[in-house]
Design an enzyme around this catalytic site. Structure first.
Site, PDB file in Angstrom:
ATOM      1  N   ASN A  81      -0.955   3.149  -2.590  1.00 22.89           N
ATOM      2  CA  ASN A  81       0.375   2.265  -1.210  1.00 22.89           C
ATOM      3  C   ASN A  81       1.502   2.598  -1.395  1.00 22.89           C
ATOM      4  O   ASN A  81       1.861   3.309  -2.305  1.00 22.89           O
ATOM      5  CB  ASN A  81       0.144   0.549  -2.093  1.00 22.89           C
ATOM      6  CG  ASN A  81       0.884  -0.260  -0.904  1.00 22.89           C
ATOM      7  OD1 ASN A  81       0.444  -0.155   0.569  1.00 22.89           O
ATOM      8  ND2 ASN A  81       2.029  -0.526  -1.279  1.00 22.89           N
ATOM      9  N   GLU A  82       2.026   3.044  -0.143  1.00 25.11           N
ATOM     10  CA  GLU A  82       2.602   3.979   0.329  1.00 25.11           C
ATOM     11  C   GLU A  82       3.375   4.343  -0.809  1.00 25.11           C
ATOM     12  O   GLU A  82       4.163   4.542  -0.770  1.00 25.11           O
ATOM     13  CB  GLU A  82       4.145   2.518   0.168  1.00 25.11           C
ATOM     14  CG  GLU A  82       3.248   1.727   1.877  1.00 25.11           C
ATOM     15  CD  GLU A  82       4.610   0.812   1.516  1.00 25.11           C
ATOM     16  OE1 GLU A  82       5.459   0.638   0.756  1.00 25.11           O
ATOM     17  OE2 GLU A  82       4.643  -0.117   2.791  1.00 25.11           O
ATOM     18  N   GLU A  92       0.313  -3.246   7.685  1.00 22.16           N
ATOM     19  CA  GLU A  92       0.776  -3.648   7.332  1.00 22.16           C
ATOM     20  C   GLU A  92       2.221  -3.720   8.218  1.00 22.16           C
ATOM     21  O   GLU A  92       2.898  -2.314   8.753  1.00 22.16           O
ATOM     22  CB  GLU A  92       2.171  -3.248   5.453  1.00 22.16           C
ATOM     23  CG  GLU A  92       1.155  -3.829   4.715  1.00 22.16           C
ATOM     24  CD  GLU A  92       2.423  -3.520   3.211  1.00 22.16           C
ATOM     25  OE1 GLU A  92       3.350  -3.528   3.477  1.00 22.16           O
ATOM     26  OE2 GLU A  92       1.875  -3.577   2.226  1.00 22.16           O
ATOM     27  N   GLN A 114       3.566 -11.419   5.256  1.00 18.07           N
ATOM     28  CA  GLN A 114       2.467 -11.091   4.587  1.00 18.07           C
ATOM     29  C   GLN A 114       1.679 -12.904   5.141  1.00 18.07           C
ATOM     30  O   GLN A 114       2.020 -13.219   6.285  1.00 18.07           O
ATOM     31  CB  GLN A 114       2.522 -11.390   3.114  1.00 18.07           C
ATOM     32  CG  GLN A 114       2.651 -10.468   2.791  1.00 18.07           C
ATOM     33  CD  GLN A 114       2.688  -9.776   1.192  1.00 18.07           C
ATOM     34  OE1 GLN A 114       2.550 -10.680   0.694  1.00 18.07           O
ATOM     35  NE2 GLN A 114       3.129  -8.850   1.185  1.00 18.07           N
TER      36      GLN A 114
END
Length: 391
Positions: A81-82, A194, A240
């Site tokens: 992630n990222e 996201e 989220q």
């Protein structure tokens, strides 16, 4: 255990089995992101084994002992992630470093289950994306891209989806060039896995913020972007859900309310078809100096059709803070009759819902007269709307 990423204690009370059960309860597909920062490729492969293996191996048997004889069949897996960011543990200095690491993770994970779909870490950096795809693209099905809007100015926030649409197109062009240069045969789509608004008051660890009608319209505009780019974006995830950058706000005693971003989902999800239909718009425009964007259309529109071809949906958003528009609508190639219009409405673009006022922003349904394939409809200021047309 102490969570090094969020720097707080993690109870681990909600794990893989609970997550899969929750996905089944709400009717969604699980998507698991493995730890490619401080974790190992073998650890990731064992997680795939736990979820998807039918064998007698240790981790498959562990799942059985935990109560699930049948494999979970998790299809979508993110490899890190990222990891382009120094806020991540084990971040990579450039795309080549990540590509080398992701190559080994993907290789082991697909040895356990070759049918899984893998998502590589992408960014808005062209060099990163090029190197990731060129050097490890043969293992991946998606390249992820994350974006969060933080514009306080209403018209700048409304213009942000135009900027994101351009960025997504540019990223996909980079993916195609890297595929060609690296002789990558498998197609790679984009995963907008996201996206949301994220304001300064939403601080770790709880990331609490209260959003209003403006952010609901931003959400609807993003849905229109995904309609237009549905040939290149086939996976998208809002970040989220509950209380954290939320759609749903709750209290421990049981009270709750949904914000206008949730209502944008409630507007679109039951009123969107499986096929995107070509749609063009002629409208007044404005300039966002903050984003360096000219000709931002006040009215944004897309069209989708139900799988059986019986309902055509027009998805409209009026960005204007104070001007309603008489929309002259013409449908070509179909014989249609107007059925109903559902609007995401609030008194002003700053309207918000709260625990004690949960309906300040709400959906309003209007029946339309049978006007045929050409009709005029007034689209109020700061409003999103879906018109259903029977074909």
């Amino acid at each position: 255990r102490f969570d090094l990423a969020w720097q707080m204690e993690e109870s681990n009370a909600f794990g893989t089995d609970e997550f899969i059960e929750w996905c089944r309860l709400v009717g969604t597909n699980p998507y698991i992101c493995v730890n490619a920062g401080s974790g190992s490729a073998e650890e990731a492969a064992r997680w795939v084994e736990y979820c998807n293996s039918r064998g007698k191996t240790y981790h498959a048997e562990l799942r059985v002992r935990n109560g699930s004889f049948q494999p979970y069949g998790v299809k979508y897996w993110g490899v890190g992630n990222e990891l382009y960011g120094d806020w991540q543990i084990g971040h990579c200095w450039d795309g080549r470093e990540y590509a080398k690491r992701a190559y080994e993770f993907a290789k082991l994970m697909k040895r356990v289950d070759p049918s899984i779909k893998l998502v590589a870490v992408g960014s808005d950096n062209d060099d990163w994306n090029y190197d990731v795809v060129k050097h490890s693209g043969q293992w991946f099905d998606y390249l992820s891209i994350h974006f969060y809007a933080n514009q306080r100015s209403y018209l700048d926030l409304m213009a942000t989806p135009v900027l994101y649409e351009r960025i997504l197109k540019r990223v996909y062009d980079t993916v195609q060039k890297a595929r060609a240069d690296g002789k990558i045969a498998n197609p790679i789509k984009l995963a907008a896995d996201e996206w949301n608004v994220w304001y300064p008051e939403a601080q770790p660890p709880w990331l609490e913020q209260v959003t209003g009608l403006a952010e609901g319209l931003f959400t609807a505009l993003m849905f229109n972007v995904f309609h237009r780019l549905s040939n290149i974006i086939t996976l998208a995830c809002f970040a989220q859900l509950v209380n954290v950058l939320p759609l749903i706000h709750t209290r421990d005693e049981g009270s709750m309310y949904v914000n206008p971003q949730y209502l944008a989902y409630l507007l679109y999800v039951p009123r969107a078809g499986e096929r995107v239909i070509p749609c063009s718009v002629e409208t007044k425009t404005y300039e966002s100096k903050m984003l360096n964007l000219e000709n931002v259309p006040y009215v944004d529109a897309t069209a989708t059709m139900s799988k059986d071809g019986r309902i055509l949906y027009l998805h409209l958003v009026n960005r204007s803070p104070d001007e309603a528009f008489e929309c002259e609508t013409k449908v070509s190639g179909f014989t249609c009759s107007a059925s109903a219009a559902t609007l995401l409405w609030g008194e002003s673009m700053a309207s918000k819902n709260y625990f004690d006022k949960p309906n300040e922003v709400r959906l309003i349904k209007q029946d339309l007269e049978d006007t045929g394939s050409s009709f005029t409809f007034e689209l109020p200021a700061h409003t999103a709307c879906v018109i259903e047309l029977k074909t």
